[in-house]
Design an enzyme around this catalytic site. Sequence first.
Site, PDB file in Angstrom:
ATOM      1  N   GLN A 117      -6.533  -0.677  10.798  1.00  0.00           N
ATOM      2  CA  GLN A 117      -6.572  -0.656   9.256  1.00  0.00           C
ATOM      3  C   GLN A 117      -6.972   0.576   8.366  1.00  0.00           C
ATOM      4  OE1 GLN A 117      -6.198  -4.003   8.083  1.00  0.00           O
ATOM      5  NE2 GLN A 117      -6.749  -3.296   6.013  1.00  0.00           N
ATOM      6  N   PHE A 118      -5.960   1.255   8.303  1.00  0.00           N
ATOM      7  CA  PHE A 118      -6.210   2.378   7.498  1.00  0.00           C
ATOM      8  C   PHE A 118      -6.883   2.371   6.280  1.00  0.00           C
ATOM      9  CE2 PHE A 118      -1.943   1.553   5.744  1.00  0.00           C
ATOM     10  CZ  PHE A 118      -2.044   2.125   4.413  1.00  0.00           C
ATOM     11  N   THR A 119      -6.562   1.238   5.599  1.00  0.00           N
ATOM     12  CA  THR A 119      -7.186   0.971   4.075  1.00  0.00           C
ATOM     13  C   THR A 119      -8.638   0.953   4.046  1.00  0.00           C
ATOM     14  OG1 THR A 119      -7.013  -1.278   4.144  1.00  0.00           O
ATOM     15  CG2 THR A 119      -5.080  -0.013   3.455  1.00  0.00           C
TER      16      THR A 119
END
Length: 150
Positions: A78-80
């Site tokens: 989950q890069f966000t």
Amino acid sequence: MRAVLQRVTQASCVVDGNITGQIKTGFLILLGIEDADTIEDLDWLAQKIIGLRVFADENDLMNKALADVGGDILLISQFTLFAATKKGNRPGFTKAAKPEVAIPLYEKMIEKLTSLLGKKIETGIFGADMKVSLLNDGPVTILIDTKNKE
């Protein structure tokens, strides 16, 4: 590294109509990796996840860890989680690690959690458009950031 742990009674991940991972009781973990993250961060976070006592005991108190309840893990990249939102209305993601850094750390986290828990970790697919479903239990949601470990 940042992790959002959600205690769930069920969770699943679907990519292109196919289930890539699903669990019953356990943790849905959203994992964000930044360029500055190290193996030491990974080891610390994995130990913290496995040892976290947020499952109910016989007195309905949060005293049991994942292994105590036979729980599972669904791990989703989950890069966000590293979205910068100070300026404007469009988040920036410059702190999020690029795939060449993030993928090996994500894969090592899968290995580490599998080893510590003693069973297979369910996953999404790194970089894919994932549809994640969950039934949060409690609700219990905990944010852990390795930069705040001291």
